[in-house]
Enzyme design. Sequence first.
Site, PDB file in Angstrom:
ATOM      1  N   GLU A  85       0.832  -1.220  -0.200  1.00  0.00           N
ATOM      2  CA  GLU A  85      -0.106  -0.003  -0.115  1.00  0.00           C
ATOM      3  C   GLU A  85       1.030   1.349   0.065  1.00  0.00           C
ATOM      4  OE1 GLU A  85      -2.701  -0.166   3.090  1.00  0.00           O
ATOM      5  OE2 GLU A  85      -3.022  -2.522   3.003  1.00  0.00           O
ATOM      6  N   CYS A  98       3.593   8.359   1.156  1.00  0.00           N
ATOM      7  CA  CYS A  98       3.816   7.531   2.425  1.00  0.00           C
ATOM      8  C   CYS A  98       4.021   6.083   1.538  1.00  0.00           C
ATOM      9  CB  CYS A  98       2.801   7.478   3.151  1.00  0.00           C
ATOM     10  SG  CYS A  98       3.038   6.010   4.634  1.00  0.00           S
ATOM     11  N   CYS A 105       5.450  -7.256   7.593  1.00  0.00           N
ATOM     12  CA  CYS A 105       6.552  -6.848   8.363  1.00  0.00           C
ATOM     13  C   CYS A 105       6.542  -7.927   9.575  1.00  0.00           C
ATOM     14  CB  CYS A 105       6.037  -5.690   8.783  1.00  0.00           C
ATOM     15  SG  CYS A 105       7.161  -4.915  10.157  1.00  0.00           S
ATOM     16  N   CYS A 109       4.240  -5.619  15.937  1.00  0.00           N
ATOM     17  CA  CYS A 109       3.724  -4.530  16.830  1.00  0.00           C
ATOM     18  C   CYS A 109       2.175  -4.866  16.961  1.00  0.00           C
ATOM     19  CB  CYS A 109       4.062  -3.125  16.230  1.00  0.00           C
ATOM     20  SG  CYS A 109       5.738  -2.835  16.103  1.00  0.00           S
ATOM     21  N   CYS A 112      -0.442  -2.709  15.099  1.00  0.00           N
ATOM     22  CA  CYS A 112      -0.448  -2.670  13.616  1.00  0.00           C
ATOM     23  C   CYS A 112      -0.962  -3.671  12.651  1.00  0.00           C
ATOM     24  CB  CYS A 112       1.187  -2.640  13.414  1.00  0.00           C
ATOM     25  SG  CYS A 112       1.468  -2.179  11.823  1.00  0.00           S
ATOM     26  N   CYS A 326      -2.151   2.109   7.096  1.00  0.00           N
ATOM     27  CA  CYS A 326      -1.358   1.007   6.495  1.00  0.00           C
ATOM     28  C   CYS A 326      -1.899  -0.274   6.823  1.00  0.00           C
ATOM     29  CB  CYS A 326       0.082   1.119   6.174  1.00  0.00           C
ATOM     30  SG  CYS A 326       0.947   0.824   7.658  1.00  0.00           S
TER      31      CYS A 326
HETATM   32  N1  SAH Z   1       8.087  -0.082  10.493  1.00  0.00           N
HETATM   33  C1  SAH Z   1       8.210   1.366  10.845  1.00  0.00           C
HETATM   34  C2  SAH Z   1       7.267   2.310   9.733  1.00  0.00           C
HETATM   35  C3  SAH Z   1       6.003   1.774   9.188  1.00  0.00           C
HETATM   36  S1  SAH Z   1       5.094   2.153  10.491  1.00  0.00           S
HETATM   37  C4  SAH Z   1       7.754   1.848  12.046  1.00  0.00           C
HETATM   38  O1  SAH Z   1       7.099   1.063  12.831  1.00  0.00           O
HETATM   39  O2  SAH Z   1       7.978   2.895  12.489  1.00  0.00           O
HETATM   40  C5  SAH Z   1       4.588   3.693  10.433  1.00  0.00           C
HETATM   41  C6  SAH Z   1       3.903   4.373  11.919  1.00  0.00           C
HETATM   42  O3  SAH Z   1       2.483   3.862  11.913  1.00  0.00           O
HETATM   43  C7  SAH Z   1       4.469   3.905  13.237  1.00  0.00           C
HETATM   44  O4  SAH Z   1       4.956   5.013  13.834  1.00  0.00           O
HETATM   45  C8  SAH Z   1       3.724   2.848  13.652  1.00  0.00           C
HETATM   46  O5  SAH Z   1       4.181   2.738  14.961  1.00  0.00           O
HETATM   47  C9  SAH Z   1       2.405   3.517  13.333  1.00  0.00           C
HETATM   48  N2  SAH Z   1       1.212   2.600  13.479  1.00  0.00           N
HETATM   49  C10 SAH Z   1       1.116   1.609  13.153  1.00  0.00           C
HETATM   50  N3  SAH Z   1       0.054   1.021  13.176  1.00  0.00           N
HETATM   51  C11 SAH Z   1      -0.816   1.920  13.735  1.00  0.00           C
HETATM   52  C12 SAH Z   1      -2.058   2.430  14.482  1.00  0.00           C
HETATM   53  N4  SAH Z   1      -3.006   1.057  14.343  1.00  0.00           N
HETATM   54  N5  SAH Z   1      -2.476   3.241  14.562  1.00  0.00           N
HETATM   55  C13 SAH Z   1      -1.613   4.406  14.740  1.00  0.00           C
HETATM   56  N6  SAH Z   1      -0.403   4.150  14.507  1.00  0.00           N
HETATM   57  C14 SAH Z   1       0.020   3.196  13.959  1.00  0.00           C
HETATM   58 FE1  SF4 Z   2       6.184  -3.284  11.472  1.00  0.00          FE
HETATM   59 FE2  SF4 Z   2       3.987  -2.255  11.838  1.00  0.00          FE
HETATM   60 FE3  SF4 Z   2       5.642  -2.345  13.873  1.00  0.00          FE
HETATM   61 FE4  SF4 Z   2       6.115  -0.649  11.873  1.00  0.00          FE
HETATM   62  S1  SF4 Z   2       4.439  -0.577  13.271  1.00  0.00           S
HETATM   63  S2  SF4 Z   2       7.506  -2.181  12.693  1.00  0.00           S
HETATM   64  S3  SF4 Z   2       5.080  -1.737  10.147  1.00  0.00           S
HETATM   65  S4  SF4 Z   2       4.620  -4.030  12.766  1.00  0.00           S
END
Ligand code: SAH
Ligand code: SF4
Length: 345
Positions: A85, A98, A105, A109, A112, A326
Amino acid sequence: MTKPELTQRFLAEGLPRFRADQVYQWLHAKGAESFDEMTNLSKSLREALLQKYYIFGVTIEKKLVSAYDDTVKYLFRLDDGEYIESVLMHYHHGWTICISTQAGCRMGCAFCATGMGGLARNLRPSEMLSQITTAQRDNGIRISNIVLMGMGEPLDNYDNVMRFLELVSDVDGVGIGMRHISLSTCGIVSRIYELIERRPQFTLSVSLHAPNDALRSEMMPINRRWGVDELLEACRAYAEATHRRISFEYSLIKNKNDTDECARELAGKLKGMLCHVNLIPVNTVKGNGFERSSPGQIQRFIKILEDSGITATVRRTLGADINASCGQLRRKQKEGSDGTVQQDR
Ligand code: SAH
Ligand code: SF4
């Protein structure tokens, strides 16, 4: 390939230098998707290139345009049937995209959507470039800023991402300068130290989300490898070496990491650092049960940080009606409503 690499390859094949310039321009500046498009090359050269080379790009599988703002969300298909995406956003200073750096990934997390499905594979540098050139062509626009904040962990695909950064900033190619690029990481500390050696000119964003190990490890498995203090030490070293302000992302989750106590602890840890805190009301993703903080609590959180001299802003929500955060579209694409994996298209 970089321009010197492409030139060298062409010369080695007995082709003139200006042909390499033309092909480079087609691929990088114009985002050509096929050799057929390269109309200033002879037909025989186009055919010879087709026999020997392949252009790894992305194709538009789905496109969603927000009814609220100019945000456009793409679901792109890769050549092997994977999906990624990208989100295109319109700000007063121009267009920002973006982009994704991996299909999926492996960082897992808890909040996410991307992390839920694990990692399918790393993206090639050309697949990162193609997200930008495809969006530019599709909308007839020039993109001025890039954030590596889509699917995937950029520092887990380190070599390809570094190569992408070199290519995308070339003035003969896409030509977006490093100062217009941000890279977001969940905190792969060893790679942050490697980055320092490169003295990068882009902005580093670090997804912090919690001020202590107990809370952060619960939300982000990477924290069990490198804890909050170790991460912040690397961030301090980065800011000192590069003189560049680090941006900390902090997604606010109701009754989890949004308490006054968390704000005070965060303020204490960031004190004196060249940084900025970006607060993001968490996007609820099916199945994780995380709720957004109330507007009142978000304001209290900001006030505590600002009273300690730390600048903080709440990120504006764009494209709220099109799943612009995303991981969600790809998930829908891969799973049928009954949770089974769907066949291609
Ligand atoms: N992997 C990298 C970049 C991609 S994620 C990282 O984790 O930084 C981009 C951002 O979106 C990160 O700050 C991540 O913590 C945040 N993010 C992911 N899922 C989210 C959610 N459900 N609500 C808000 N922020 C989220
Ligand atoms: Fe991966 Fe999502 Fe964690 Fe970023 S926030 S490191 S994309 S699992």
